[in-house]
Design an enzyme around this catalytic site. Structure first.
Site, PDB file in Angstrom:
ATOM      1  N   LYS A   1      31.463  40.402  67.405  1.00  0.00           N
ATOM      2  CA  LYS A   1      30.409  41.343  67.815  1.00  0.00           C
ATOM      3  C   LYS A   1      29.932  42.202  66.639  1.00  0.00           C
ATOM      4  CE  LYS A   1      29.830  40.297  72.166  1.00  0.00           C
ATOM      5  NZ  LYS A   1      28.676  39.415  72.482  1.00  0.00           N
TER       6      LYS A   1
ATOM      7  N   TYR B   1      36.986  38.887  69.253  1.00  0.00           N
ATOM      8  CA  TYR B   1      35.740  39.308  69.922  1.00  0.00           C
ATOM      9  C   TYR B   1      35.066  40.455  69.148  1.00  0.00           C
ATOM     10  CZ  TYR B   1      32.914  40.981  73.940  1.00  0.00           C
ATOM     11  OH  TYR B   1      31.897  41.381  74.772  1.00  0.00           O
TER      12      TYR B   1
HETATM   13  N1  LIG Z   1      29.821  42.676  80.930  1.00  0.00           N
HETATM   14  C1  LIG Z   1      30.003  43.643  80.043  1.00  0.00           C
HETATM   15  O1  LIG Z   1      30.335  44.801  80.379  1.00  0.00           O
HETATM   16  C2  LIG Z   1      29.808  43.368  78.582  1.00  0.00           C
HETATM   17  C3  LIG Z   1      30.206  44.354  77.665  1.00  0.00           C
HETATM   18  C4  LIG Z   1      29.978  44.144  76.321  1.00  0.00           C
HETATM   19  C5  LIG Z   1      29.358  42.971  75.904  1.00  0.00           C
HETATM   20  N2  LIG Z   1      29.002  42.011  76.802  1.00  0.00           N
HETATM   21  C6  LIG Z   1      28.372  40.790  76.305  1.00  0.00           C
HETATM   22  O2  LIG Z   1      27.279  40.431  77.139  1.00  0.00           O
HETATM   23  C7  LIG Z   1      27.186  39.016  77.187  1.00  0.00           C
HETATM   24  C8  LIG Z   1      27.179  38.526  78.642  1.00  0.00           C
HETATM   25  O3  LIG Z   1      28.418  38.837  79.236  1.00  0.00           O
HETATM   26  P1  LIG Z   1      28.677  38.714  80.806  1.00  0.00           P
HETATM   27  O4  LIG Z   1      29.558  39.847  81.137  1.00  0.00           O
HETATM   28  O5  LIG Z   1      27.402  38.522  81.527  1.00  0.00           O
HETATM   29  O6  LIG Z   1      29.591  37.382  80.832  1.00  0.00           O
HETATM   30  P2  LIG Z   1      29.593  36.118  81.834  1.00  0.00           P
HETATM   31  O7  LIG Z   1      30.893  35.438  81.589  1.00  0.00           O
HETATM   32  O8  LIG Z   1      29.244  36.529  83.219  1.00  0.00           O
HETATM   33  O9  LIG Z   1      28.401  35.202  81.279  1.00  0.00           O
HETATM   34  C9  LIG Z   1      28.471  34.542  80.048  1.00  0.00           C
HETATM   35  C10 LIG Z   1      27.764  33.188  80.180  1.00  0.00           C
HETATM   36  O10 LIG Z   1      27.783  32.554  78.876  1.00  0.00           O
HETATM   37  C11 LIG Z   1      27.960  31.165  79.090  1.00  0.00           C
HETATM   38  N3  LIG Z   1      28.483  30.514  77.876  1.00  0.00           N
HETATM   39  C12 LIG Z   1      29.740  30.625  77.377  1.00  0.00           C
HETATM   40  N4  LIG Z   1      29.863  29.840  76.278  1.00  0.00           N
HETATM   41  C13 LIG Z   1      28.655  29.247  76.081  1.00  0.00           C
HETATM   42  C14 LIG Z   1      28.158  28.339  75.108  1.00  0.00           C
HETATM   43  N5  LIG Z   1      28.952  27.866  74.131  1.00  0.00           N
HETATM   44  N6  LIG Z   1      26.867  27.959  75.178  1.00  0.00           N
HETATM   45  C15 LIG Z   1      26.066  28.432  76.176  1.00  0.00           C
HETATM   46  N7  LIG Z   1      26.492  29.256  77.146  1.00  0.00           N
HETATM   47  C16 LIG Z   1      27.771  29.671  77.097  1.00  0.00           C
HETATM   48  C17 LIG Z   1      28.957  31.099  80.256  1.00  0.00           C
HETATM   49  O11 LIG Z   1      28.936  29.820  80.891  1.00  0.00           O
HETATM   50  C18 LIG Z   1      28.485  32.226  81.158  1.00  0.00           C
HETATM   51  O12 LIG Z   1      27.602  31.780  82.157  1.00  0.00           O
HETATM   52  C19 LIG Z   1      28.338  38.469  76.348  1.00  0.00           C
HETATM   53  O13 LIG Z   1      27.900  38.188  75.036  1.00  0.00           O
HETATM   54  C20 LIG Z   1      29.322  39.602  76.346  1.00  0.00           C
HETATM   55  O14 LIG Z   1      30.186  39.565  75.226  1.00  0.00           O
HETATM   56  C21 LIG Z   1      29.232  42.189  78.138  1.00  0.00           C
END
Ligand SMILES: NC(=O)c1ccc[n+]([C@@H]2O[C@H](COP(=O)([O-])OP(=O)(O)OC[C@H]3O[C@@H](n4cnc5c(N)ncnc54)[C@H](O)[C@@H]3O)[C@@H](O)[C@H]2O)c1
Length: 298
Positions: free
Chosen positions: A167, A163
């Site tokens: 990133k 990851y």
């Molecule tokens: N939540 C946090 O605190 C946090 C922190 C750092 C980074 N992020 C990043 O923010 C983004 C969103 O994270 P989140 O927490 O909302 O996660 P989440 O799991 O709630 O949402 C991610 C969505 O991406 C979709 N997805 C996965 N693989 C896919 C693909 N191949 N094609 C299309 N859609 C796909 C999933 O179905 C899901 O609905 C991610 O990139 C994550 O790495 C989140």
């Protein structure tokens, strides 16, 4: 007149969490939105198109305009179809926001190819496939903005080599997109969010985390015409706090005429270049010390 009237935006991973909040906010601010989501579990398995459809229904119920796309971002065809959906339905593509992501956590020494490949494919390649298709259309339009989602983990993380590497790759991809698309009037920026979602379910609760809805206004602003001067930036956001990362530059040098010997480097490097410890190592040491104390007490 809303901030994004007339704009067409595609959001990947828009069925849940941060992507969903972003899609709803973009639509509430007047954008026409492609809601992409492959509808998978946190580890990337069990796809379903219902997740994207549900968010389209929410946007429509609120009076907005959206269409669903259930492709995976991991293939070139998937990335192209997301951008094509916007061109077919709305006649243009003003921004792509690549939020889709999955997690497969393992220590480095236990991580297999089956954990590495899907994480790199979803985050890093999945940002490339969409940027690739969008940049070709934006080059013709001579306008547009590309937004990638990174994480604080790009600076190093314990059980997330896959990851973190993905990133970090997204940061470099965004910076290269900003450089390469500059002459065509296209910008590229990155967001490192923190928000309560299913992805952060395992994070200890004493860690302060905002909501997905806190992240959305920053994306809406970056898509708007008010942000056209911003490119190559990495923003952090958690609740009400927005930050910006520094630009990576060499901070100190040491030099001599000709080639260094290892002994000369050993003598000079600490004094001349210094050593900035990774901030995460302090936290890891504190956690190890607390665990040792707990073990000693039991
Ligand atoms: N939540 C946090 O605190 C946090 C922190 C750092 C980074 N992020 C990043 O923010 C983004 C969103 O994270 P989140 O927490 O909302 O996660 P989440 O799991 O709630 O949402 C991610 C969505 O991406 C979709 N997805 C996965 N693989 C896919 C693909 N191949 N094609 C299309 N859609 C796909 C999933 O179905 C899901 O609905 C991610 O990139 C994550 O790495 C989140």
């Amino acid at each position: 007149m809303s901030m994004l009237d007339g704009k067409a935006v595609a959001v990947t991973g828009a069925g849940r969490g941060i992507g969903r909040a972003v899609a709803l906010d973009l639509a509430a601010n007047g954008a026409q939105v492609v809601v992409n989501d492959y509808g998978v579990a946190v580890d990337g398995t069990s796809p379903s198109s219902e997740v994207a459809n549900a968010v389209v229904r929410e946007i429509e119920a609120a009076g907005g305009k959206a269409i669903a796309n259930a492709s995976s971002v991991t293939t070139m065809q998937g990335g192209a179809s997301i951008v094509q959906s916007a061109l077919d339905a709305f006649g243009r593509i003003d921004a792509v926001v690549c939020v889709a992501g999955i997690l497969r956590e393992r220590m480095l020494f236990n991580m297999g190819e089956e954990d590495w490949d899907p994480v790199i494919a979803t985050h890093l390649k999945g940002t490339f496939t969409v940027f690739r298709a969008a940049s070709a259309a934006m080059r013709e339009q001579k306008s547009g903005t590309l937004i990638g989602f990174t994480s604080g983990a790009f600076a190093g993380s314990v059980a997330q080599a896959n990851y973190s590497a993905a990133k970090g790759g997204i940061v470099s991809l965004v910076r290269s997109a900003a450089a390469g698309m500059h002459r065509y009037g296209v910008t590229a920026n990155c967001i490192a969010p923190v928000a309560k979602t299913r992805m952060t379910g395992a994070v200890p609760m004493d860690f302060q985390m905002g909501e997905p809805e806190d992240v959305a206004p920053l994306v809406t602003y970056l898509v708007s015409d008010r942000a056209r001067h911003l490119t190559g930036q990495i923003y952090s956001i958690n609740g009400g706090e927005i930050g910006v990362y520094n630009q990576p530059v060499v901070v100190r040098t040491m030099s001599k005429p000709g080639r260094w010997t290892p002994e000369e480097i050993a003598t000079r490097i600490d004094g001349d270049l210094g050593f900035e410890r990774m901030p995460i190592l302090d936290m890891i040491d504190q956690m190890a010390a607390a665990a040792a104390r707990k073990k000693g007490a039991s």
